[in-house]
Motif scaffolding. Structure first.
Motif, PDB file in Angstrom:
ATOM      1  N   TYR A 124       0.857  -1.189   0.000  1.00 28.19           N
ATOM      2  CA  TYR A 124       0.000   0.000   0.000  1.00 28.19           C
ATOM      3  C   TYR A 124       0.898   1.247   0.000  1.00 28.19           C
ATOM      4  O   TYR A 124       1.064   1.933   1.000  1.00 28.19           O
ATOM      5  CB  TYR A 124      -0.923  -0.001   1.208  1.00 28.19           C
ATOM      6  N   THR A 125       1.458   1.537  -1.139  1.00 29.86           N
ATOM      7  CA  THR A 125       2.496   2.560  -1.235  1.00 29.86           C
ATOM      8  C   THR A 125       1.960   3.983  -1.299  1.00 29.86           C
ATOM      9  O   THR A 125       2.715   4.937  -1.114  1.00 29.86           O
ATOM     10  CB  THR A 125       3.370   2.299  -2.466  1.00 29.86           C
ATOM     11  N   SER A 156       4.420   2.524   3.133  1.00 30.43           N
ATOM     12  CA  SER A 156       4.055   3.773   2.482  1.00 30.43           C
ATOM     13  C   SER A 156       4.808   4.951   3.105  1.00 30.43           C
ATOM     14  O   SER A 156       4.658   5.248   4.283  1.00 30.43           O
ATOM     15  CB  SER A 156       2.546   4.035   2.599  1.00 30.43           C
ATOM     16  N   ASN A 213       4.156   7.821   2.231  1.00 28.33           N
ATOM     17  CA  ASN A 213       3.198   8.917   2.135  1.00 28.33           C
ATOM     18  C   ASN A 213       2.298   9.025   3.356  1.00 28.33           C
ATOM     19  O   ASN A 213       1.551  10.002   3.486  1.00 28.33           O
ATOM     20  CB  ASN A 213       2.319   8.747   0.888  1.00 28.33           C
TER      21      ASN A 213
END
Length: 325
Positions: free
Chosen positions: A98-99, A122, A124
């Motif tokens: 789940y990048t 992730s 982010n």
């Protein structure tokens, strides 16, 4: 009759339909946003898992006991927001791949460990919510170095640890835990908001390096002395209500302070409450002051308002009452 989105094919909002399953729901392949809040879903429909461009998935307030299906979804590279708030989960699903994830919401479940977060790579991720669970220690978040907000309130945490790499963190919420010392914060120099309400603190010491703090919440502890405030010159809100404070001191550098909560402490006289003004502090900035519930306010109730307004002429609110000048 099938329940369908009638506005935008890419956004489906099925909030509050009390659905037990999605059998009668048409889910377009190009769905980007799927809101399923306040239903009765016990598992995640396979058609959802096959969506390749899904960006937001909200399953808030359902009956999920297991979210492991998410480990094999087709939207790993596109999902920005995953909301599993208020279900019956006992474990965080593995989220390897789940990048693009920016927000992960897991509050109000029965999760006892953060360890599965080690699978989440992730860079982010900015907001992580795991409040109102049964988490016993802070772990498995050190690699999430872009976190801006970490919410771990209402758990069973006893120690602040493992947060040193999170130097971008701006909000840390740890209220209603079992923390006895404010340690492990030295590297968190970007913090703007820090909450340790309803813990087991006997001292304020430990946040001195958080020099950009704007809001500090320490109510319902066992703190007897105000300390460590000299360097947090940007502080706007200080809440030390429901503690054991006997003297108002160390506020001289707080030239931005607007809200001061001192109610339900052990301040003996109104003189002690006027101390900051005598020291040349807060007179031109303080707009909200809570002081009720101290011995001083009980002993000299009829003079509280006049004396506080004289000391802090910018006050707009005193305890529960608005001030008219």
């Amino acid at each position: 009759m099938a329940v369908q989105d009638i506005d935008q094919p890419q956004e489906m909002d099925l909030t509050g339909y009390h659905l037990h399953d999605l059998t009668d729901v048409v889910i377009p392949d190009d769905t980007k946003v799927l809101e399923l809040m306040t239903n009765r879903l016990r598992e995640i429909d396979e058609r959802i898992l096959s969506l390749t461009g899904l960006q937001r998935l909200s399953l808030r307030q359902n009956l999920l006991t297991d979210a492991r299906q998410l480990s094999d979804s087709s939207f790993k590279a596109s999902l920005h927001s995953l909301v599993l708030h208020d279900n019956q989960l006992t474990q965080i699903p593995l989220l390897a791949g789940y990048t693009a994830l920016e927000t992960l919401e897991l509050s109000y479940n029965s999760i006892s460990s953060l360890q599965p977060l080690t699978s989440l790579q992730s860079m982010n991720l900015e907001e992580l919510y795991v409040a109102n669970n049964a988490v016993q220690q802070i772990e498995a978040v050190q690699h999430l170095t872009n976190l801006r907000l970490l919410e771990l309130g209402s758990n069973k945490i006893r120690q602040i640890q493992g947060l040193e790499p999170l130097q971008q963190l701006q909000e840390l919420w740890l209220g209603q835990n079992r923390i006895t010392q404010m340690s492990g914060l030295d590297q968190l120099t970007s913090l703007r908001r820090l909450s340790l309400q309803s813990n087991r603190l006997a001292s304020m010491a430990g946040f001195e390096h958080c020099i950009h703090l704007e809001e500090l919440y320490l109510s319902h502890n066992g703190i007897s002395k105000l300390e460590g405030l000299e360097r947090v010159v940007n502080l706007r809100v200080l809440d030390v209500s429901n503690n054991r404070v006997t003297e108002v001191e160390g506020l001289e550098s707080l030239q931005c302070l607007r809200d001061l909560w001192l109610n339900d402490n052990q301040l003996p006289t109104l003189d002690s409450m006027e101390a900051p003004a005598r020291a040349g502090a807060l007179g031109s900035t303080l707009t909200c002051l809570y002081i009720n519930g101290n011995p001083a306010t009980a002993q000299d109730a009829e003079n509280v308002k006049s004396r506080m307004l004289a000391a802090f002429p910018k006050l707009e609110q005193l305890d529960d009452s608005m001030v008219c000048h």
